[in-house]
Structure formats: structure tokens, C-alpha cells
Design a protein around this motif. Structure first.
Motif, PDB file in Angstrom:
ATOM      1  N   GLY A  12       0.837  -1.206   0.000  1.00 17.24           N
ATOM      2  CA  GLY A  12       0.000   0.000   0.000  1.00 17.24           C
ATOM      3  C   GLY A  12       0.866   1.248   0.000  1.00 17.24           C
ATOM      4  O   GLY A  12       1.895   1.320  -0.672  1.00 17.24           O
ATOM      5  N   GLY A  15       4.265   0.534   1.743  1.00 13.37           N
ATOM      6  CA  GLY A  15       4.970  -0.455   0.923  1.00 13.37           C
ATOM      7  C   GLY A  15       5.507   0.156  -0.362  1.00 13.37           C
ATOM      8  O   GLY A  15       6.659  -0.074  -0.748  1.00 13.37           O
ATOM      9  N   TYR A  66       2.207 -15.914  -1.072  1.00 12.52           N
ATOM     10  CA  TYR A  66       3.163 -15.903   0.040  1.00 12.52           C
ATOM     11  C   TYR A  66       4.390 -16.778  -0.228  1.00 12.52           C
ATOM     12  O   TYR A  66       5.451 -16.559   0.363  1.00 12.52           O
ATOM     13  N   THR A  78       3.782  -4.297   6.450  1.00 14.04           N
ATOM     14  CA  THR A  78       2.843  -3.172   6.635  1.00 14.04           C
ATOM     15  C   THR A  78       1.414  -3.639   6.343  1.00 14.04           C
ATOM     16  O   THR A  78       0.508  -2.808   6.265  1.00 14.04           O
ATOM     17  N   ALA A  79       1.233  -4.928   6.144  1.00 16.94           N
ATOM     18  CA  ALA A  79      -0.105  -5.456   5.834  1.00 16.94           C
ATOM     19  C   ALA A  79      -1.052  -5.097   6.966  1.00 16.94           C
ATOM     20  O   ALA A  79      -0.741  -5.309   8.137  1.00 16.94           O
ATOM     21  N   GLY A  80      -2.200  -4.572   6.614  1.00 19.24           N
ATOM     22  CA  GLY A  80      -3.184  -4.221   7.627  1.00 19.24           C
ATOM     23  C   GLY A  80      -3.873  -2.924   7.277  1.00 19.24           C
ATOM     24  O   GLY A  80      -3.544  -2.288   6.286  1.00 19.24           O
ATOM     25  N   LEU A  81      -4.838  -2.570   8.109  1.00 16.53           N
ATOM     26  CA  LEU A  81      -5.567  -1.323   7.852  1.00 16.53           C
ATOM     27  C   LEU A  81      -4.864  -0.156   8.519  1.00 16.53           C
ATOM     28  O   LEU A  81      -4.334  -0.290   9.617  1.00 16.53           O
ATOM     29  N   PRO A  82      -4.863   1.007   7.870  1.00 11.66           N
ATOM     30  CA  PRO A  82      -4.397   2.222   8.551  1.00 11.66           C
ATOM     31  C   PRO A  82      -5.562   2.913   9.252  1.00 11.66           C
ATOM     32  O   PRO A  82      -6.713   2.538   9.076  1.00 11.66           O
ATOM     33  N   LEU A  92      -7.415  -0.527  15.726  1.00 11.59           N
ATOM     34  CA  LEU A  92      -7.066  -1.437  14.624  1.00 11.59           C
ATOM     35  C   LEU A  92      -6.729  -2.846  15.117  1.00 11.59           C
ATOM     36  O   LEU A  92      -6.475  -3.753  14.312  1.00 11.59           O
ATOM     37  N   ILE A  99      -4.637 -10.311  10.467  1.00  9.65           N
ATOM     38  CA  ILE A  99      -3.736 -10.216   9.304  1.00  9.65           C
ATOM     39  C   ILE A  99      -2.307 -10.606   9.708  1.00  9.65           C
ATOM     40  O   ILE A  99      -1.632 -11.370   9.006  1.00  9.65           O
ATOM     41  N   VAL A 103       0.024 -13.543   8.090  1.00 11.23           N
ATOM     42  CA  VAL A 103       1.311 -13.168   7.479  1.00 11.23           C
ATOM     43  C   VAL A 103       2.474 -13.823   8.249  1.00 11.23           C
ATOM     44  O   VAL A 103       3.435 -14.324   7.653  1.00 11.23           O
ATOM     45  N   THR A 120       2.903  -2.520  11.032  1.00  7.54           N
ATOM     46  CA  THR A 120       1.444  -2.517  11.215  1.00  7.54           C
ATOM     47  C   THR A 120       1.069  -2.100  12.644  1.00  7.54           C
ATOM     48  O   THR A 120       1.680  -2.558  13.612  1.00  7.54           O
TER      49      THR A 120
END
Ligand code: A3D
Length: 313
Positions: A12, A15, A66, A78-82, A92, A99, A103, A120
Motif C-alpha cells: 500500500g 509499501g 506468500y 505493513t499489511a493491515g488497515l491504517p 485497529l 492479518i 502473514v 502494522t
């Protein structure tokens, strides 16, 4: 010697920023991974097509699988919601924990030798969960927050004094939340103690802004959270590892007695970072006020971690 492989899980805003910075720094080849189909491939190709202009020899690729984590020397997550405006990082917890679990299992399976840098949020709980899920030694699982928080404080000090930010050193400890602790006695400008240049009152004002700095950007952006300076900060840590720099930086590190914190809690402290990952935790002297604030911050992390513990039980 083969090129290093740096995998970015979550392609995102942060990333994508990291991929560009990595290409510019030529620290290794970059694999961007995301669940969004085509997006990591598209971003990788976009930077790939600019390599002759940068110029750089870095190769970039994108993936939704993966299994492509195989052979990674470093994995930055950094996978995840901001956050959205009005949300705290802790809001969060539930969704991002799910997540990180997924991961983490994938990293364990496909990249068992990698250094893992977690970005994250809520950071201290997510890096704790990552270490538990992977079972990796704690020196190889680290959280990025202190580099950013310290850089934000350094920025505010530089702007206030009208000096270059590159000459300012600042130290922000504790959890990555509203309770983070800025240390007046540890700040300096080109080796000059900050106390000779700025009053404690002014410093406290800047420290308060630092603790809310992430929210300030969330409110301005309206969608998403800060990503340029977080991306730069995570790459600063990866570089310390890949080049065995023995950099002294603030990271969320596992504590086992240091700062009086037991139980393997992760919290922001100064560390030496090199080829061994977190090679040493440095214990700085805190005055009574800072010590109390640090303990409050640790308690806030403990609350989040006990939620994670219950979820994993
Ligand atoms: P964003 O641009 O939304 O990127 C996150 C990406 O993760 C998205 O592209 C998702 O598709 C992807 N994703 C979701 N689930 C998975 C999965 N299972 N596997 C792979 N990819 C997945 O967010 P961002 O880049 O702005 O922020 C990412 C995270 O960093 C958020 O949790 C932020 O809160 C956090 N953050 C932390 C700091 C710190 O200083 C610790 C600063 C700024 C942001």
C-alpha cells in the motif's frame, strides 16, 4: 555474493514508498506482496520502468502468493488497515491481529531465516504477536516506531530553532501511542545539549505535538495515515541490518528485565542494530518524571498485549 532480497508484505502507501526508496538505495532486490490482485505487480513494474532514470540496478517484482517470500533476507510487514480520522491506533487491534497471524505463519513457512520488521499498528502489540506466531528469536523480530517518533521530534526541534533537521538528535521511548516519552536530556543539536538551546517548557510542547503527530497527519490526509516518513524509517532499520551498521536507533524490542520490564513485552527503546538484528538494548538513564511516564506507557502496551495473549490462548 548474491544480491539480498527484501520482501515488502503490504504494498500500500508505506509499501510503495519503501519500494522506491529501496530501488534508490540499491540495498537488494525487492519483492512486493499484497492481497490486492495486480496492485503489487503494477507498482513494481512502475518503479522498474524508472530504473534507467534513477539510475539503479535493483530488480522489483510483485506477487499475491506468500510462497514468493522464499529466500528473503528481510521482510517488512505493513499489511493491515491504517487509521481513519477519529480512530486511535488501538482501534485497529482486532482486524490487524488477524492479518499479522496469517502473514506471520507465511513468513515462518517460507522465510524462516529472515529479519522481520513490523510496521502494522497497533505497533507494539503487532510485533509481539509476530514474534509469538513465527517463534523466531526476538533479535530477528523488531518493530518500527521509535525511529519515526524520534525523527518527528527532531523535525519539530529543528523547525523551532531554525536549524537543519540533520543536525538534530532526539530520543522518543515507550509504546507507539499517545503515551510515548520524549527525553529532554537525550536531545542535542550537533553535539550541543538541547538544554542550552531550548527551555524544558518549549520542549514539552514539542513532545506533546510528537505524541499526536500521527493523528495530525491522519486529520490532514482524511484517508489513510502517514506513509513517507514511516517508509523511510523502516528502510533506515533494514539498512542497519543489511550493512551491519551497528546503528543506534530506537526500535520496538523484546524486553526481558531491561528497563525493569519483564515478560517479553515489546516496547520502544534504543538498540544497537547490525547483522545480528537487535544486538543490544541500551538502557538510558531516565529522571523521575520520565521514568513514571515510561511506566505508564509500558502499562498501555501491557493492556494491548494481554488482548493478544487472550486471542492466542
Ligand atoms: P495501506 O496503504 O492501506 O496498505 C496496507 C496494505 O496491506 C493494503 O494494500 C492491503 O491490501 C494490504 N494487506 C491487507 N491484508 C494483507 C495480507 N493478509 N497480506 C498482504 N497484504 C495485505 O496502509 P499503509 O501502508 O498506509 O499502512 C500500513 C500499516 O502501517 C497500518 O496498519 C498503519 O496503521 C501502520 N502505520 C504504522 C506506523 C508506525 O509508525 C508504527 C506509521 C504509519 C502507519
Amino acid at each position: 555474493m548474491a544480491r539480498k532480497k527484501i520482501s515488502l508484505v503490504g504494498a500500500g502507501q508505506i509499501g510503495g514508498t519503501m519500494a522506491l526508496v529501496l530501488a534508490q538505495k540499491q540495498l537488494g532486490d525487492v519483492m512486493m506482496l499484497d492481497i490486492a490482485e495486480g496492485m503489487p505487480q503494477g507498482k513494481a513494474l512502475d518503479i522498474q520502468e524508472g530504473r534507467s532514470v534513477i539510475p539503479t540496478a535493483t530488480n522489483l517484482s510483485g506477487s499475491n502468493d506468500y510462497a514468493d517470500l522464499a529466500g528473503s533476507d528481510v521482510v517488512i510487514v505493513t499489511a493491515g488497515l491504517p487509521r481513519k480520522p477519529g480512530m486511535s491506533r488501538d482501534d485497529l487491534l482486532d482486524v490487524n491481529f488477524g492479518i499479522i497471524e496469517k502473514v506471520g505463519l507465511a513468513i515462518k513457512e517460507h522465510a524462516p531465516e529472515a529479519l522481520v520488521i513490523v510496521v502494522t499498528n497497533p505497533l507494539d502489540a503487532m510485533v509481539y504477536a509476530m514474534q509469538k506466531v513465527t517463534g523466531f528469536p526476538a533479535n530477528r523480530v523488531v518493530g518500527m516506531a521509535g525511529v519515526l517518533d524520534s525523527s518527528r521530534l527532531a523535525c519539530f526541534i529543528a523547525d523551532e530553532l531554525g536549524v537543519s533537521a540533520e543536525d538534530v538528535r532526539a530520543l522518543v521511548l515507550g509504546g507507539h501511542g499517545d503515551t510515548m516519552v520524549s527525553v529532554y536530556g537525550a536531545a542535542s543539536v550537533a553535539g550541543i545539549p538541547l538544554s542550552q538551546l531550548m527551555s524544558k517548557e518549549k520542549f514539552d510542547e514539542l513532545a506533546a505535538r510528537t505524541a499526536k503527530a500521527g493523528g495530525e497527519i491522519v486529520a490532514l490526509l482524511k484517508t489513510g495515515s502517514a506513509f513517507y516518513s514511516p517508509g523511510l524509517s523502516a528502510i533506515h532499520m533494514a539498512e542497519a541490518y543489511l550493512l551491519d551498521k551497528k546503528s543506534v536507533l530506537t526500535a520496538a524490542a523484546q524486553l526481558n528485565g531491561e528497563y525493569g520490564v519483564e515478560g517479553g513485552l515489546y516496547c520502544g527503546v534504543p538498540v544497537v542494530m547490525g547483522a545480528g538484528g537487535i544486538e543490544k538494548v541500551i538502557e538510558v538513564e531516565l529522571n523521575e518524571e520520565e521514568r513514571k511516564a515510561f511506566d505508564v506507557s509500558v502499562d498501555a502496551v501491557k493492556d494491548l498485549v494481554s488482548w493478544v495473549e487472550n486471542k492466542m490462548a
